[in-house]
Write a protein that holds these residues in place. Structure first.
Motif, short mmCIF file in Angstrom:
data_model
loop_
_atom_site.label_atom_id
_atom_site.label_comp_id
_atom_site.label_asym_id
_atom_site.label_seq_id
_atom_site.Cartn_x
_atom_site.Cartn_y
_atom_site.Cartn_z
N ILE B 140 13.47 -22.84 8.28
CA ILE B 140 13.16 -21.59 7.58
C ILE B 140 13.97 -20.44 8.18
O ILE B 140 14.58 -19.64 7.47
CB ILE B 140 11.65 -21.27 7.68
N GLY B 141 14.00 -20.37 9.50
CA GLY B 141 14.75 -19.30 10.17
C GLY B 141 16.23 -19.35 9.84
O GLY B 141 16.88 -18.32 9.66
N GLY B 142 16.77 -20.55 9.74
CA GLY B 142 18.19 -20.73 9.43
C GLY B 142 18.56 -20.21 8.05
O GLY B 142 19.48 -19.40 7.90
N ILE B 143 17.82 -20.65 7.05
CA ILE B 143 18.16 -20.19 5.69
C ILE B 143 17.86 -18.70 5.58
O ILE B 143 18.58 -17.96 4.89
CB ILE B 143 17.43 -21.01 4.60
N GLY B 144 16.87 -18.22 6.32
CA GLY B 144 16.54 -16.80 6.31
C GLY B 144 17.72 -15.95 6.74
O GLY B 144 18.11 -15.00 6.06
N ILE B 145 18.34 -16.31 7.86
CA ILE B 145 19.43 -15.48 8.37
C ILE B 145 20.66 -15.59 7.48
O ILE B 145 21.41 -14.62 7.32
CB ILE B 145 19.75 -15.82 9.85
N ILE B 146 20.86 -16.77 6.88
CA ILE B 146 22.01 -16.93 5.98
C ILE B 146 21.86 -16.05 4.74
O ILE B 146 22.78 -15.33 4.34
CB ILE B 146 22.13 -18.41 5.52
N VAL B 147 20.67 -16.06 4.16
CA VAL B 147 20.45 -15.26 2.95
C VAL B 147 20.54 -13.78 3.28
O VAL B 147 21.17 -13.01 2.56
CB VAL B 147 19.08 -15.63 2.32
N ILE B 148 19.94 -13.38 4.41
CA ILE B 148 20.01 -11.96 4.80
C ILE B 148 21.46 -11.54 5.00
O ILE B 148 21.91 -10.53 4.47
CB ILE B 148 19.19 -11.70 6.09
N SER B 149 22.23 -12.36 5.73
CA SER B 149 23.57 -11.88 6.09
C SER B 149 24.59 -12.03 4.98
O SER B 149 25.52 -11.26 4.89
CB SER B 149 24.07 -12.57 7.37
N LEU B 150 24.44 -13.03 4.10
CA LEU B 150 25.46 -13.23 3.08
C LEU B 150 25.05 -12.78 1.68
O LEU B 150 25.90 -12.50 0.85
CB LEU B 150 25.88 -14.71 3.03
N ALA B 151 23.75 -12.70 1.42
CA ALA B 151 23.36 -12.31 0.06
C ALA B 151 22.83 -10.89 0.02
O ALA B 151 23.20 -10.10 -0.85
CB ALA B 151 22.31 -13.27 -0.48
N ILE B 152 21.97 -10.53 0.97
CA ILE B 152 21.31 -9.23 0.89
C ILE B 152 22.18 -8.11 1.47
O ILE B 152 22.43 -7.11 0.82
CB ILE B 152 19.94 -9.27 1.61
N LEU B 153 22.71 -8.33 2.69
CA LEU B 153 23.43 -7.25 3.37
C LEU B 153 24.70 -6.78 2.66
O LEU B 153 24.93 -5.58 2.57
CB LEU B 153 23.75 -7.65 4.81
N PRO B 154 25.55 -7.70 2.19
CA PRO B 154 26.79 -7.24 1.55
C PRO B 154 26.49 -6.31 0.38
O PRO B 154 27.21 -5.34 0.15
CB PRO B 154 27.44 -8.53 1.06
N LEU B 155 25.40 -6.55 -0.34
CA LEU B 155 25.06 -5.69 -1.47
C LEU B 155 24.83 -4.27 -0.99
O LEU B 155 25.33 -3.32 -1.56
CB LEU B 155 23.77 -6.18 -2.13
N PHE B 156 24.05 -4.14 0.08
CA PHE B 156 23.74 -2.81 0.56
C PHE B 156 24.97 -2.09 1.09
O PHE B 156 25.18 -0.93 0.83
CB PHE B 156 22.68 -2.88 1.66
N SER B 157 25.83 -2.84 1.80
CA SER B 157 26.95 -2.15 2.42
C SER B 157 28.02 -1.78 1.40
O SER B 157 28.74 -0.83 1.58
CB SER B 157 27.54 -2.97 3.56
N THR B 158 28.11 -2.53 0.30
CA THR B 158 29.12 -2.15 -0.69
C THR B 158 28.59 -1.06 -1.61
O THR B 158 29.35 -0.34 -2.20
CB THR B 158 29.54 -3.35 -1.55
N SER B 159 27.29 -0.95 -1.73
CA SER B 159 26.75 0.08 -2.62
C SER B 159 26.85 1.44 -1.96
O SER B 159 26.43 2.43 -2.53
CB SER B 159 25.31 -0.23 -2.99
N ILE B 180 21.88 -10.82 -5.90
CA ILE B 180 21.23 -11.44 -4.74
C ILE B 180 20.69 -12.81 -5.09
O ILE B 180 20.95 -13.80 -4.41
CB ILE B 180 20.03 -10.60 -4.24
N SER B 181 19.93 -12.88 -6.19
CA SER B 181 19.21 -14.12 -6.49
C SER B 181 20.19 -15.26 -6.73
O SER B 181 19.98 -16.38 -6.26
CB SER B 181 18.32 -13.93 -7.69
N GLU B 182 21.31 -14.96 -7.41
CA GLU B 182 22.31 -16.00 -7.68
C GLU B 182 22.94 -16.48 -6.37
O GLU B 182 23.05 -17.68 -6.12
CB GLU B 182 23.41 -15.44 -8.60
N THR B 183 23.38 -15.51 -5.55
CA THR B 183 24.01 -15.86 -4.27
C THR B 183 23.05 -16.68 -3.42
O THR B 183 23.42 -17.71 -2.85
CB THR B 183 24.41 -14.59 -3.51
N SER B 184 21.80 -16.22 -3.34
CA SER B 184 20.81 -16.91 -2.52
C SER B 184 20.65 -18.35 -2.99
O SER B 184 20.59 -19.26 -2.17
CB SER B 184 19.46 -16.20 -2.61
#
Lengths: 489, 489
Positions: B140-159, B180-184
């Protein structure tokens, strides 16, 4: 860069330096004569060898053009220390005081780089002449680095050519005087006044005049060679130990601040952030270590408390200014204190002083940059520049300072690995590398305060000699010589 | 920044997360039922407690505005891990599998942060249910950090709002998909495919299906919890060990490269400098350590040589990807190897993977910057920009990357000191801090591969728990919470 390497000029400079050293070695003959010892002969022959080399080098380097580039500059600065060490080791080696050539070289370059790491395990058996010469190497090395960093380098970097940009000890500097010779004279005067004052104060405290001069040479140069095997613990006098603490701390201050002090420009001193953080860090760590030395389970007498404070204060001052004198064997303290001591060995004291290490100015700027990254995260649209002494620090200077700090840690890590590879232990590799790169002296474990570097592998001695020089010349000067692009036409 | 802290939104998010966890804990009841064990009850009651909290949090957080600032973001991300650990420890603690609350918290947060540092000294006595849940926390922790770093964060930093700029694992990134949902979904699919493939391959190699699933969870999440006390040394099969090496290395690669691989954009993979240097460093260190393990004084059989290579290769892969599995006790190796292992524990593998540490992308950029300083010294008038993957890196990004690397080392040094202060030994303080901050698992000395964290002081356990979280969230997210300016209106 595309010109022929000016070997003749390099030879001429080396020749002049060897000439100076031969004169100093000749003067050293006086010490055995004064003390009625019979090793004046070795100083005489060393002086003769040095003089012969000087004549040869000056002959081959005659009529050299004065055209000097970066390559010549780096070679000259690096080989100055090597030539001095090669001739400087002769008295020790020829007289049999240090029979091994590797040991003699290690001891001498440790002297000239004001490191103070020693391979001797019975210092008191050396003659007065040898002991005096050993501490004289510190004193020469100390004034050498001060003149190079405060008188010679600023000239080059302000003239736009940035010839020695690599070796400036510290990323910003105030010029003292536009003429090298004038600045050098003033710095030398400060250096002599500090040494003389300490000598008198130590003599008044009961040291012999000989010991007072030798310990003062080692203090002001932040070297750390003592004339006693027990180092400063030999003099169990609070007065003497506090005097040495005071002068170690004074020697860790940028020498240009003394100059400004003489000129009554005190604002330059109060506003100097490097000095402020240097003293804050020093006192904070000394207080933490004092507490760790006190056994709170029983009532303590004032004498015990004072001794704990003095040992902690002395040790932190000694290692942070990269002097390396000892009054206590910190290997008997809690391991927690070792980490604090390793940290101050890495930071060092001020740029423009005789101390080594990364230098506080870089630590302050690096720490500010890290902290400002937080501010930038909190206010992403605000322009938040890093300030030092009230001035803005340009982004490319920030990068350079951070890169230096990282490179220093990288070189330290690499060296620790090399030492471990050569067969040294875990603590010895960490302590030995950090102490030699920073020009401190004592390390951890077998190379700690009560040990010495005599029994480390032969290879490690030569490697650490190179590291002392690399640290003394602030990495780039020496590392450039190993960079192929530097030698490309 | 000047708005009221949106506590209701934080509560709502925490509620939703607790709800998810209560569902997972409920599903865990199946394992005891399958294996005929009688501790399903503890999962049920843990699920109930988690569910009750979820309802309460959702109730108090109802009608919250969706207005989210940096403070809410940092709190949410940090407390996600804390809430998950607090409920996740319940089965271990309630069932008495781990009677001490501190130990249970340490083990669980070590799981969710994919660290793998353990306080257990007899893993095999745990039931199937507890073992499965233990490794499930990794997954759970592994997929959590992957989704946070590759799906959620890039959205915020590019916006442009850079809400989570702090937590992006790595300074540059390519976007996979704007939603986000697609990337995740795509990342989750890659994650599941990798896990399933490894499970099948391990099962074919002779592992039980249960063990195969658990080791795969720990491999792909670069966690390191094993179902055996002897870790992977339990399976003395070259096939199994090479399979695990392969999947550890694969798990250290930026997950977006897999996505580009599936899209046939292979140039993105070949040109990726982080991947290249990650593999070069890994193989170089593995080869050096192999040589150090071979006794050249006698003729070696192929079996001995292969075993030396496999142990070295396994250990470097395991520690560099910050997994922490073991096939050999490296504390019995030469101290020189420990330094190489500490270095890879510090570097970690790629950004955008489940691995921890500084990340190779920052190491590459930092090293290039140091190297370019030499070039700038040699050609002071030339503009010499730092390039990464063919793109120019802006000077302020350089500063940020160098500051991160230095801050990481600073936090490590500070933590080593705190551990030593708490009473841990020299090696244990260094090894314990670096391994926990980097999310690796085994340290040095008593907390090395054959030891565990059971006997360290209680305070150190809580401190290291915080450090695991700080390292996992790349320093800033957690450290910001301790920055007063962050909370100022």
């Amino acid at each position: 860069m595309n010109k022929e390497f000016n070997l003749r000029l390099v030879l001429r400079v080396m020749g002049s330096l060897a000439l100076v050293e031969s004169v100093v070695l000749l003067a050293m003959c006086l010490i055995p004569l004064i003390y009625g010892e019979n090793d004046a002969y070795y100083f005489l022959i060393s002086s003769g060898i040095s003089f012969t080399f000087a004549l040869a080098a000056l002959f081959f380097g005659r009529n050299s053009s004065t055209q000097i580039g970066k390559r010549e500059g780096s070679v000259i600065v690096t080989f100055t220390w090597i030539i001095f060490s090669l001739f400087g080791l002769l008295p020790f080696w020829l007289s049999g005081s240090i029979p091994s050539f590797s040991n003699a070289f290690f001891e001498t370059i440790s002297g000239f780089t004001t490191t103070g790491a020693s391979i001797l395990n019975n210092i008191e058996e050396l003659s007065h002449g040898m002991l005096f010469w050993r501490n004289m190497t510190h004193w020469i090395g100390g004034i050498g680095i001060i003149v190079i960093s405060l008188a010679i380098l600023p000239l080059f970097s302000t003239s736009g050519t940035q010839l020695f940009a690599a070796e400036t000890t510290g990323p910003t500097k105030d010029k003292i005087h536009p003429k090298i010779s004038e600045t050098s004279k003033r710095l030398f005067l400060i250096y002599v006044i500090l040494t003389a004052t300490e000598t008198v104060l130590l003599y008044l405290g009961g040291m012999t005049f000989f010991d007072a001069v030798c310990q003062s040479f080692a203090t002001i140069a932040t070297g750390g060679f003592s004339t006693k095997q027990a180092s400063i613990a030999y003099w169990d006098s609070p007065y003497i130990q506090y005097i040495i603490i005071l002068f170690m701390i004074l020697s860790g201050i940028n020498f240009s601040l003394y100059y400004f002090g003489f000129k009554n420009k005190f604002s330059k001193i109060w506003e100097n952030e490097e000095l402020r953080y240097y003293l804050i860090l020093l006192f904070t760590f000394a207080i933490i270590i004092t507490f760790s030395l006190i056994d709170f389970s029983k009532i303590q007498s004032f004498t015990t408390l004072e001794k704990a404070w003095r040992d902690a204060f002395f040790t932190v001052s000694s290692l942070m200014t990269t002097t390396g004198f000892c009054t206590a064997d910190y290997m008997t303290w809690k391991p927690m204190t070792w980490f604090l001591l390793l940290i101050v060995m890495l930071t060092g004291a001020s740029a423009g002083s005789t101390s080594g290490g990364i230098k506080m100015i870089r630590i302050v700027i690096s720490a500010k940059t890290c902290y400002y990254e937080f501010k930038r995260l909190i206010h992403p649209n605000a322009v938040i520049p890093v300030r030092y002494n009230g001035y803005l620090v340009r982004e490319d200077i920030l990068t350079r300072v951070l890169a230096f700090t990282l490179l220093y840690l990288l070189v330290a890590a690499f060296g620790i690995f090399v030492l471990a590879l050569s067969g040294m232990g875990f603590q010895e590799s960490i302590g030995g590398m950090i102490t030699c790169l920073g020009g401190v002296g004592p390390g951890l474990g077998l190379v700690g305060p009560s040990g010495n570097f005599a029994n480390i592998p032969e290879f490690s001695k030569w490697f650490l000699s190179l590291m002392m020089l690399t640290g003394r010349l602030e990495l780039f000067t020496v590392l450039l010589l190993f960079t192929p692009a530097f030698w490309k036409r």
